[in-house]
Design an enzyme around this catalytic site. Structure first.
Site, PDB file in Angstrom:
ATOM      1  CE  LYS A 179       1.129   1.145   3.790  1.00 51.68           C
ATOM      2  NZ  LYS A 179       1.845   2.464   5.151  1.00 51.68           N
ATOM      3  CG  ASP A 199      -0.678  -0.094   7.917  1.00 50.72           C
ATOM      4  OD1 ASP A 199      -1.019   0.582   8.958  1.00 50.72           O
ATOM      5  OD2 ASP A 199       0.025   0.118   7.387  1.00 50.72           O
TER       6      ASP A 199
HETATM    7  O1  C5P Z   1       0.271  -1.585  14.211  1.00 49.12           O
HETATM    8  P1  C5P Z   1       1.096  -1.513  14.295  1.00 49.12           P
HETATM    9  O2  C5P Z   1       1.826  -2.613  14.487  1.00 49.12           O
HETATM   10  O3  C5P Z   1       1.724  -1.234  13.099  1.00 49.12           O
HETATM   11  O4  C5P Z   1       2.263  -0.376  14.848  1.00 49.12           O
HETATM   12  C1  C5P Z   1       3.099  -0.158  14.701  1.00 49.12           C
HETATM   13  C2  C5P Z   1       3.573   0.594  15.667  1.00 49.12           C
HETATM   14  O5  C5P Z   1       3.479   2.384  14.646  1.00 49.12           O
HETATM   15  C3  C5P Z   1       2.935   1.118  17.034  1.00 49.12           C
HETATM   16  O6  C5P Z   1       3.200   0.293  18.402  1.00 49.12           O
HETATM   17  C4  C5P Z   1       3.650   2.579  17.489  1.00 49.12           C
HETATM   18  O7  C5P Z   1       4.080   2.690  17.941  1.00 49.12           O
HETATM   19  C5  C5P Z   1       2.884   2.765  16.155  1.00 49.12           C
HETATM   20  N1  C5P Z   1       1.028   3.282  15.566  1.00 49.12           N
HETATM   21  C6  C5P Z   1       1.329   4.756  15.972  1.00 49.12           C
HETATM   22  N2  C5P Z   1      -0.531   4.930  15.869  1.00 49.12           N
HETATM   23  C7  C5P Z   1      -0.552   4.676  14.941  1.00 49.12           C
HETATM   24  C8  C5P Z   1      -0.197   3.306  14.525  1.00 49.12           C
HETATM   25  C9  C5P Z   1       1.025   3.017  14.694  1.00 49.12           C
HETATM   26  O8  C5P Z   1       1.958   5.137  16.256  1.00 49.12           O
HETATM   27  N3  C5P Z   1      -1.889   5.003  14.498  1.00 49.12           N
END
Ligand code: C5P
Length: 323
Positions: free
Chosen positions: A35, A163
């Site tokens: 993406k 995501d």
């Molecule tokens: O959800 P995901 O594992 O992809 O997120 C990885 C990291 O990115 C989270 O631990 C956080 O630090 C950051 N993040 C965030 N806000 C979001 C998505 C991700 O701060 N909406």
């Protein structure tokens, strides 16, 4: 990776939930897309450590292919571009997806042989890990004959990562909350992209932390979807979309990796309509008018030495799909 904690393949939840019989030993194979975020509006830091987002996802036609085969133990292997950069331990998102699906159905950790054929840049801000999670989830669901309802699959995706739900649905969508609450968006035409892949990845948490640091504690407005972005997608109008591409994480990614400023300038100098950092980076995405311009801009980026590789792809792309 091989884990010896549980080896039997779980039984189907019920016979009426089974899909058509598959010959034993044939793996289930799923293709899942990368993406680009054509808008990424980042709100303030939440108490749970995430940020509220208005995140306009667009799936692009670069894919990882995930297969799942019956086996005595849980294992994962990886081939393709950057395969060496993919962790093959229990942090691997395909492994986590298989475990999460089993846990959702109250099953013990299953025996399954997962394989990822990787074409999406690793840690590049293009949701490669999320694609592997969505792919593994669908593949294991069919391998084990679970036929999990779509809404439940999306819930498991959201637990695996912000995501991951989008990797399952593809197309284009607005992601609210931490990006996992999706509303499908119309796409009225084909968009052409060039992706400048950097050497090494960027850590998503580190980029969000840098974004917070640069904001210096200032009040942050509630993130809102840009009507201009939604309208340009709906019309399939690349020139209009180029004028409104926006990523609140870009400044933070460039702050951590200053060379990205040169990459962004090189793509625009080479004829792109606009460029932006993809998600948390470090991949830079360039929107171009057509496939011919994509090839020319990719050649110019390769020649300029500002990136490790340049890839061309178009949007929209379907979500995770059985092959
Ligand atoms: O959800 P995901 O594992 O992809 O997120 C990885 C990291 O990115 C989270 O631990 C956080 O630090 C950051 N993040 C965030 N806000 C979001 C998505 C991700 O701060 N909406």
């Amino acid at each position: 990776m091989t884990e010896g904690d549980r080896h039997a393949t779980p039984a189907p939840r019920s016979t009426d939930a089974m899909t058509a019989p598959r010959p034993a030993g044939i793996p289930v194979t799923v293709r899942a897309p990368a993406k680009v975020n054509v808008q990424l509006a980042v709100g303030g830091l939440r108490p749970d450590g995430f940020h509220d987002l208005a995140n306009v996802f667009l799936a692009v036609g670069l894919y990882d292919v995930v297969s799942a085969a019956e086996a005595d133990a849980l294992s994962v292997t990886c081939s393709g571009r950057d395969a060496d950069a993919v962790p093959l331990d229990s942090s691997n998102l395909a492994v986590r997806a298989a475990r999460a699906l089993a846990a959702h159905h109250g099953l013990a950790v299953p025996g399954v042989r997962l394989h990822i054929d990787k074409d999406i840049p690793v840690a590049g801000g293009m949701a490669g890990g999320s694609a592997d999670a969505a792919g593994a989830l669908l593949a294991c669901d069919r391998l084990w004959g679970l036929d999990t309802p779509r809404g439940e699959l999306l819930g498991i995706c959201a637990e695996l990562g912000s995501d991951v739900p989008f990797s399952l649905v593809g197309g284009a969508a607005l992601g609210r909350g931490r990006g996992e609450r999706l509303t499908e968006l119309e796409v009225g035409g084909t968009f052409h992209w060039v992706f400048a892949v950097a050497d090494g990845g960027l850590s998503t948490p580190a980029v969000y932390r840098e974004c917070d640091r640069l904001r210096g504690g200032a009040a942050v407005a509630e993130p809102e979807a840009s009507p201009g972005v939604v309208a340009a997608l709906g019309k399939g109008d690349a020139h209009a979309l180029a004028a409104v591409l926006a990523n609140d994480l870009q400044e933070a990614a460039v702050s951590l990796r200053p060379a990205l400023a040169d990459t962004l300038a090189a793509g625009v100098d080479a004829g792109a309509l606009a460029g932006l950092v993809s998600g948390s980076g470090p991949t830079c995405a360039f929107l171009v008018p057509d496939a011919g311009s994509a090839d020319r801009v990719a050649d110019a980026l390769r020649a300029s030495g500002v990136c490790r590789a340049a890839r061309t792809a178009s949007s929209p792309a379907p979500g995770a799909t059985f092959l």
